[in-house]
Design an enzyme around this catalytic site. Structure first.
Site: not given
Length: 177
Positions: A35-38, A91
């Site tokens: 998810g957003s950590t990518f 994000s």
């Protein structure tokens, strides 16, 4: 001790299956959709390739249509017009879809491979997973858009940590020990 742990103190060295299941390190064996950590990988790739700048503007109405499919931003009412910095802080999925599509499949995949995704890191812990990365030849624009914000693939925590470390390390891929 809880019942499930009572036998772990009586494992013999020849019982490899029990040893492995008792000593599984989820940070290297289990995959998840990041998810957003990518998104840090997507933005770093696009900045490096000159496909965006900090002043670049993106418009988010709450979704993007890609290959006839509606892909939602997490904020379905949209973020409106925003700079790259604002989109990163928000994000915003739409921004990261745009960045992945600007890079295109070949260049984005070159970066994903350089970041070490889709293969093991080489850490000296048994049972490491290589993660899940779609075969490049099967990726359509709709898949590429989703990969841009961390969907349509899976990583291990150690893979993601290694990849992010490469960004902060001047491009050198971190090999955990």
């Amino acid at each position: 001790l809880p019942e499930e742990y009572k036998d772990t103190y009586n494992i013999t060295q020849t019982d490899l299956e029990t040893l492995f299941s008792s000593s599984k390190v989820k940070a290297v064996t289990d995959t998840y959709e990041p998810g957003s950590t990518f998104k840090i990988l997507t933005v770093a790739s696009a900045l490096e390739e000159g496909e965006t700048s900090f002043e670049d503007r993106f418009y988010c109405p709450g979704y993007r249509m890609v290959d006839g499919q509606r892909i939602k931003c997490w904020k379905t009412s949209g973020h409106g017009s925003q700079t790259l910095v604002e989109a990163f802080a928000n994000s915003c999925n739409c921004c990261f879809m745009d960045l992945a599509l600007r890079l295109g499949k070949d260049r984005f995949y070159d970066y994903l491979e350089k970041f070490g995704l889709g293969k093991s890191t080489g850490i000296s812990i048994s049972g490491e997973s290589g993660g899940i990365l779609m075969k490049k030849e099967n990726v359509k624009n709709v898949d590429l858009a989703r990969i841009g914000f961390g969907h349509a693939g899976a990583v291990t925590p150690i893979q993601l940590m290694s990849a992010v470390s490469a960004i902060t390390n001047g491009g050198d891929l971190f090999t955990p020990s």
